[in-house]
Scaffold this motif. Structure first.
Motif: not given
Lengths: 313, 356, 388
Positions: A4, A176, A179, A182, B28
């Motif tokens: 990621v 970020s 998932r 990304s 994540d």
């Protein structure tokens, strides 16, 4: 699964804050090395002076000078000063009740170490060399063993009062996108647009955001869409947006890529702006090193029927 | 005035609670990817679907996320289609629960989904929280959240209310209790460590981490259908204090006490209390304000010292207290949430199970 | 169990301007709150709770500013709630406050919404440089203009409709002392000659950027009985949300807006909104949203909303006056804009709207929306108490 993504996100702005009369007087006073408090109707003196009595909610405006000396009411030793804090060497955070005040002011105390600080200790203001009318005009407090200073009885009226401050604030985040996004962004680097299909309603989301927003379930099945698409609607931009090096006028369009359940946004080029129309068939034009298509250009196909795209937002 | 719930009120209960494992980072996952499994879990516990829910309310913070309107994408995890009756508070989810509770009281809805999430990992949390402070006199000095809590801790020590070893005991008890909590971030023996901002050591401070939580509320018979032993909300109230630390008595929490009184907490003893005390010293303040003696089981989950997902940690306290009632581990519990520097704003809920 | 009827007994606004450089953020909200209390002839001690709303915290650079504002709003020792539902927040905030009264949790609640846009720059707050994301290519209007074009295509509306709305709202604003824009020399020709920014949206068809606050005092029957001036009574209120972007979304006439209006009409016993409602304050940040919302809210059939505008029905002296105050097109302190709609609707049924009063207004709708046309909040207020 590819790793990621992560990247720095800097949130920074110089906020322009107008002060109102009480805060204006207090901060102007600091510039002139005068500490002002404000008197409540029941005779308490609040330092720093606030605009509204925290007990009664009354508006308070009766300014009174207090001493630049005072007493520590509580403290905490800061071993590792953080960016933007008043001192860059270890210091004590202190609440200080200035002589003549009934409440305490939060600031830093410059002291050799935690063993030299205690509640009840006497301190005085250390003025900043350059003062502009801000809380940082007090550089910090320092230990003081003299008599309480005598306030001069300042009226709180100043020539050339400061009416505002610029409060710059910067916070450094690490962003970020998670998932699904990304995966989408990683595929873009191969100039492929990959969405995700909802297992429930079967619609394809581009860009995917990890959830089908109508079904509330995770999407995961990857589906490549495009490269061709249809302009579903658009506007002609005639004003230059800040930080964007695009000549105006240009067309900003919603484009439903073939196979996608909804439109994404892009610029239309390769055609005069006043000839762009809803239903125009387009394809992406990539430039070296860019993450997103630079723009979309006409494919030359016949326009799509209104019914084929009118429900693609 | 002793009224703690409207005279004609309907009975409303927490009927389900779910939370993520709280982690140092969840980079994540996007926020909705982190949140959605919790929403599914809490719905599954009751057999309800989004379309069955009468009202939805959430709590989160743009400043935590570093993005404006961050909550709008979290809504993707709910599946708000057809459109739903929905609201959002820029506060801890405990206050979202309060808003949902009032909505159920009006009779406009019989069930509510309440959720909250927060990722503290992306930003410098101690600095981010300085943006909550008086923007003219205090925020320009960037006094971080640990520093402010340390000022409060020193005031308690000076007043003889606690000392460093008592604080260490609170830390140790919390992390020890957290061994039974599979979702906790800090569990088991955790060294008190070096002073972070003296008198607070690292062990006195909460872990920084990401997490989400969700609760379902239901009214009257609906609650009994959805849950074998509903956690009835006997009262819930919240109060705020003056903002400036320099005008407050940092060793006390009059707002927590008043909220508890209005929520009916003092009418009968509670057996359990879940306190949102991110710092050990704040448990000292709250125990005093809420009149909790040693007979009360405080923070059996480990509390915020074991997991502190900012914006969700208060809702987690209500959820944990309710879950103990659901399981039969408690008959009457107090849950508390806080917001703002040094316990500026406090919410207290009193939950009860049906007699066994 | 029946709900407690909710009455609006106090309303206060600041004079909305581009920059209130004479006050702090606290001073700004205080001014509106003080005026609402004065209108209700109440004191801080009479208020049981405070419910405050605003748009993103980044706009002022203060995280959860209600913490700092507790003192200025007399909230110390009281409950204080902070609502944030994007652009609809001003409306949602009022509805959360109304729930507290309707649920009999509190008797009298101060509700307030604000924005002090001059502390920063809303476009900065809205377009933080999120990594990996395509930069916003078109500014605020570019977000809305494509939807306007889709509406024009769908309805066949002539391109002059938007300018008619802007001309009307700017003239209405001249009758509202609190409105931000007071363009005394406005003409239809000037609107139509203003620069085309995001074609089909012209400069004069966009909202300004304002500093301002709006406050209301909501109370129960007992409080209304003590009111020195006629109260406005809440007959219905609802919020509806749908996702930001989704396959099948109708950005021109979102389902959440339709559902929200239907819920409010059901509560208020409205069967024909065009006939039963006397005045509407709707959230129109770009002029074309007036005909779009007229359809979405059920005042006109799909594709027909522009005909009401064109025929003058929505003028101050028309049979369905819309945005008598000048609307968002004349005043836009973002977080407060929704509450201003709600408050202006209440002013109308109280007969307190001054020069922009609609004669004999008995029932009025306040409307707010936000996000990607996804969050809706509305209330319907009346001069008479609701039938219970």
């Amino acid at each position: 699964m590819p790793e990621v993504l992560k990247a720095p996100l800097v949130v920074e702005f110089p906020f322009t804050r107008s002060l109102g009369p009480v805060q204006s007087a207090f901060l102007t006073g600091l510039r002139e090395r005068v500490v002002l408090g404000v008197k409540t109707r029941d005779g308490r003196t609040l330092v720093p002076p606030v605009e509204y009595d925290p007990v009664t909610a009354e508006e308070i405006r009766d300014l009174v000078e207090v001493a630049p000396t005072g007493t520590v009411t509580t403290w905490a030793w800061n071993h590792e000063p953080r960016r933007d804090q008043p001192l860059d060497t270890p210091f004590a955070w202190v609440l200080v009740r200035l002589d003549g005040a009934d409440t305490a002011l939060l600031h830093a105390l410059d002291a050799p170490g935690p063993d030299s600080v205690h509640t009840g200790m006497r301190v005085r203001v250390r003025w900043a060399q350059e003062r502009a009318g801000a809380i940082t005009d007090i550089a910090c407090f320092e230990p003081y063993d003299g008599e309480p200073a005598e306030p001069a009885g300042h009226s709180g009226e100043f020539d050339d009062a400061v009416t505002g401050i610029v409060a710059a604030a910067r916070l450094d985040y690490t962003y970020s996108p998670g998932r699904a996004q990304s995966a989408y962004i990683n595929a873009l680097s191969d100039r492929r647009t990959v969405g995700e299909r909802c297992p429930s309603c079967r619609k394809v989301y581009v860009p995917p955001r990890g959830a089908c927003p109508t079904c509330g379930v995770a999407t995961s099945e990857q589906v490549e869409v495009g490269p061709g698409g249809t302009v579903t609607t658009f506007c002609v931009v005639n004003i230059k947006a800040k930080n964007l090096d695009i000549e105006v006028p240009y067309v900003y369009a919603h484009i439903a890529l073939d196979g996608a359940g909804l439109a994404l946004h892009g610029r239309i080029g390769g055609i005069p702006y006043d000839q762009v129309r809803m239903g125009l068939r387009v394809e992406p034009v990539w430039t070296e090193g860019a993450r997103y298509p630079d723009h979309y250009r006409p494919t030359g196909e016949p326009d799509a029927d209104y019914d084929t795209y009118k429900e693609l937002p | 005035m002793t009224r703690h719930a409207p005279a004609t009120a309907r009975d409303i209960a927490v009927v389900a609670f779910a939370q993520t494992d709280h982690r140092r980072t969840s980079d994540d996952l996007s926020e909705v990817e982190m949140l959605m499994p919790v929403l599914h879990e809490v719905l599954d516990l009751t057999g309800l679907r989004t379309a069955d829910i009468g009202f939805t309310c959430s709590g989160s913070s743009d400043y935590l996320a570093g993005r404006a309107f961050s909550f709008t994408l979290a809504l993707d995890g709910v599946g708000a289609w057809p459109p739903i009756s929905e609201s959002h508070v820029e506060m801890d989810g405990a206050w979202a629960l309060y808003e949902a509770w009032t909505k159920l009281l009006t009779g406009d809805a019989d069930t509510a989904l309440v959720y909250a999430y927060g990722k503290s990992s992306p930003g410098p949390l101690r600095d981010v929280l300085t943006r909550q402070l008086d923007p003219y006199y205090v925020a320009p000095l960037w006094p971080d959240s640990v520093a402010l809590a340390a000022l409060q801790a020193q005031a308690l020590i000076d007043a003889g209310d606690t000392d460093e070893s008592a604080l260490a005991a609170i830390a140790a008890r919390s992390r020890s209790d957290a061994t039974a909590n599979p979702h906790a971030q800090l569990r088991g023996p955790v060294p008190q460590g070096a002073p972070l901002v003296r008198p607070l050591r690292t062990g006195d401070c909460p872990p920084i981490g990401d997490g989400a939580a969700a609760v379902i509320l239901a009214a009257g018979e609906r609650a009994r259908e959805l849950c074998a032993r509903p956690a009835w909300i006997r009262g819930v109230d919240h109060r705020i204090e003056a903002h400036s630390l320099g005008v407050r008595d940092l060793t006390d929490s009059p707002s927590a006490r008043l909220a508890a009184e209005r929520a009916g907490a003092f009418e009968r003893p509670v057996d359990t209390a879940e306190l949102h005390a991110p710092f050990t010293s704040q448990e000292v303040v709250l125990r005093k304000a809420l009149r909790l003696d040693d007979a009360v089981r405080v923070n059996p989950s480990g509390g915020a010292l074991a997991a502190n997902p900012v914006m969700a940690a208060g809702l987690v306290r209500i959820g944990e207290a309710a879950a103990r009632i659901h399981r039969g581990d408690s008959d009457r519990a107090l849950a508390h949430a806080t917001s703002g520097p040094c316990l500026q704003q406090n919410l207290v809920a009193v939950l009860e199970g049906d007699p066994r | 169990m029946s709900k407690e009827p909710v009455a609006v007994v106090g309303i206060g606004q600041t004079k909305h301007v581009s920059a209130r450089r004479d006050v702090s953020i606290a001073g700004l909200v205080r001014e509106a709150a003080r005026r609402a209390l004065d209108d209700a002839e109440l004191t801080w001690a009479d208020v049981d709770a405070v419910v405050i709303g605003k748009a993103p915290d980044f706009f002022e650079g203060v995280m959860m500013p209600e913490l700092y504002l507790a003192d200025a709003l007399g909230a110390v020792g009281k409950p204080m709630l902070r609502v944030h539902t994007a652009g609809s927040v001003g409306g949602s905030t009022a509805l959360v406050a109304a729930s507290l009264v309707a649920a009999r949790v509190h008797g009298t609640v101060l509700t307030l919404a604000f924005e002090k846009q001059s502390e920063s720059n809303a476009m900065w707050g809205l377009s933080l440089p999120i990594p990996f994301q395509q930069p916003l290519l078109a500014g605020a209007g570019g977000f809305f203009a494509p939807h306007v074009r889709a509406y024009m295509r769908r309805s066949g509306a002539p391109d002059t409709i938007g300018s008619l709305v802007a001309y009307k709202d700017r003239r209405n604003a001249l009758k509202n002392p609190y409105a931000h824009l007071h363009e005394h020399d406005i003409t239809l020709e000037k609107v139509q000659a203003s620069p085309m920014l995001w074609d089909p949206i012209r400069y004069s068809e966009t909202c300004p950027s304002s500093d301002g606050a709006c406050a209301m005092i909501l109370t129960d029957r007992a409080g209304a009985a003590r009111s020195p001036r006629p109260p406005a009574w809440m007959h219905g209120g609802a919020m509806r949300s749908e996702p930001t972007l989704f396959a099948g979304k109708d950005a021109v006439s979102p389902q959440a807006g339709k559902d929200c209006a239907a819920d409010v009409y059901r509560q208020a016993g409205i069967s024909d909104p065009r006939r039963d409602i006397d005045a509407v304050e709707m959230y129109v940040p770009f002029s074309w949203y007036e005909p779009m919302w007229l359809e979405n809210l059920g005042f006109a059939a799909e594709g027909e909303g522009w005909k009401l505008t064109e025929a003058g029905a929505t003028e101050l002296d028309g049979d369905l006056p819309v945005n008598m105050s000048g609307g968002v097109l004349s005043t836009n302190p973002i977080g407060a804009s929704g509450m201003i709609r709600f408050a202006e609707a209440a002013l109308q049924v109280r007969g307190q709207a001054g020069e922009h009063q609609v004669d004999g207004a008995r029932r009025a709708l306040g409307h707010a929306y936000g996000g990607g046309s996804q969050f809706f909040s509305m209330w319907l207020v009346g001069a008479a108490p609701p039938q219970t």
